[in-house]
Design a protein around this motif. Sequence first.
Motif, mmCIF file in Angstrom:
data_model
loop_
_atom_site.group_PDB
_atom_site.id
_atom_site.type_symbol
_atom_site.label_atom_id
_atom_site.label_comp_id
_atom_site.label_asym_id
_atom_site.label_seq_id
_atom_site.Cartn_x
_atom_site.Cartn_y
_atom_site.Cartn_z
ATOM 1 N N ALA A 143 19.428 -14.813 -14.941
ATOM 2 C CA ALA A 143 19.848 -13.774 -15.563
ATOM 3 C C ALA A 143 20.073 -12.498 -15.057
ATOM 4 O O ALA A 143 21.093 -11.789 -15.522
ATOM 5 N N TRP A 144 19.598 -12.210 -13.761
ATOM 6 C CA TRP A 144 19.908 -11.042 -13.271
ATOM 7 C C TRP A 144 21.466 -10.861 -12.575
ATOM 8 O O TRP A 144 22.224 -10.165 -12.768
ATOM 9 N N TYR A 145 22.038 -12.246 -12.360
ATOM 10 C CA TYR A 145 23.421 -12.403 -11.893
ATOM 11 C C TYR A 145 24.441 -12.259 -13.022
ATOM 12 O O TYR A 145 25.337 -11.814 -12.989
ATOM 13 N N ASP A 146 23.867 -13.153 -14.179
ATOM 14 C CA ASP A 146 24.640 -13.031 -15.409
ATOM 15 C C ASP A 146 25.033 -11.652 -15.813
ATOM 16 O O ASP A 146 25.999 -11.272 -16.403
ATOM 17 N N ALA A 147 24.113 -10.634 -15.654
ATOM 18 C CA ALA A 147 24.023 -9.169 -16.281
ATOM 19 C C ALA A 147 25.004 -8.437 -15.269
ATOM 20 O O ALA A 147 25.447 -7.387 -15.615
ATOM 21 N N LEU A 148 25.462 -8.827 -14.068
ATOM 22 C CA LEU A 148 25.979 -7.888 -13.398
ATOM 23 C C LEU A 148 27.483 -7.660 -13.785
ATOM 24 O O LEU A 148 28.171 -8.469 -14.541
ATOM 25 N N ASP A 149 28.061 -6.472 -13.554
ATOM 26 C CA ASP A 149 29.386 -6.261 -13.683
ATOM 27 C C ASP A 149 30.267 -6.823 -12.639
ATOM 28 O O ASP A 149 29.670 -7.417 -11.703
ATOM 29 N N GLU A 150 31.561 -6.494 -12.875
ATOM 30 C CA GLU A 150 32.546 -7.343 -11.921
ATOM 31 C C GLU A 150 32.272 -7.120 -10.405
ATOM 32 O O GLU A 150 32.307 -8.054 -9.492
#
Length: 447
Positions: free
Chosen positions: A163-170
């Motif tokens: 989940a932390w990875y999916d929430a990152l911006d570009e």
Amino acid sequence: MKTKRHPNAVRRIACSAAILGAIFVAGVFGPVLGPERSAVGQERPPQMLKVRISDDGHSFVLGDSGKPFVPWGFNYLGEYGKLVEESWDSDWERVERDFRGMRNLGANVVRIHLQFGTYMTGPDQFDQAQLDRLKQMLDLASQVGLYLDVTGLSCYRLNRIPAWYDALDESERWAVQARWWKRIAKTCSGHPAVFCYDLMNEPIVGGTPKEGEPRWVGGEIDGLYFVQRISLEPGTRPVDASPHASARGHAAPLADASGWRDRIEFKRSTKSTGRTRTRSEIAEAWVTMLTAAIREQDAQTPITVGVIPWAMVWPNAKPFFYSPEIAKHFDFVSIHAYPGKDKFDQDIAALAVYDIGKPLVIEETFPLSCSIDDMDRFIEGGKDHVDGWISHYFGYSIQEHAAGAEPHGVAPESPFGVTVADFLQYWSQKGQSISTTLPPAINHGRD
């Protein structure tokens, strides 16, 4: 013979009988791999030579020997319907069996798909136990006599995406991806069984997610998401691109988009310049960051990226990730080509588009939409352009598939009635000419 076409010369480069199999006369092509197979039970087999790009940059060779190497093998996710990393801690014997099974079918290369979340538990944290398991797989490959195409950053199963990875911006996501690759390359560096690094399976720049689809991944097939966006910036669709055109079921907006115009601009402005970023600029920046991260740890292993050749859909399409400004960062070209019935001329022409003076590997192929005879014609017809071929293995032998192991057919409701058992038999026979010159193996016992 493989013909490389260049502006000022036409040079003939030897290809291998691995590509043409028994149909062509033995001895026409050079050897695939140099060292002879070691005897079963031999404690210290001959050294497994590292694969590298030839001095002229147009083919693969083995170490300093200069002997030609032609990749021939399989994509391997694990047992059908599963991902190998989901079970390798509890069922390592399965992995050993599958590797030997692929070797017995004539493979010298196996493409593995490393799932991002298996190895990285936080922005700066890695799972050392899983990195050690990857090392164990490299050692297994060396023991069996297989080279590995290490494809990275995979997010195939949604529930395995952190989940932390999916929430990152570009920008944050790119930085983490570079960190991930740096650690993977450190783990793999120096190991002779590593054939190459593939940055990501079928990356795309932009493309609006379908309704209900995750924002970073797409191309869903049987619950697995094989396409991944490196940027969420939506581009402007060109007037000649059909929204319904597809290859292997991927909608055009989710594709590598090789057929799109090279200078399509995004809606978001780049603050430093006051203009929008082009798709090429985004892709090159991403490729530059990731390849640099790998090269910090591994200066030798070839780097590539596997893409869908949209010239097989749109005859006038041009490469995107293999356009000159981006291709300069890669050591060879990888495309995923699934030939169609009655499309021979168009499919072969598409291969020519990606024959850009670097080795060309068909990193995925299978008779999804054609007969085995059509597949064979495609392989033969591609001999002037292609340096290697990688198909698919589902964790079962020919006999097990014939007895009912899934998948039974190469595609749901296959109009050509091709079974996986039939295809594996064909693929094994096609690669028989290389079976005596595979890498040395400690134990090549058959199941």
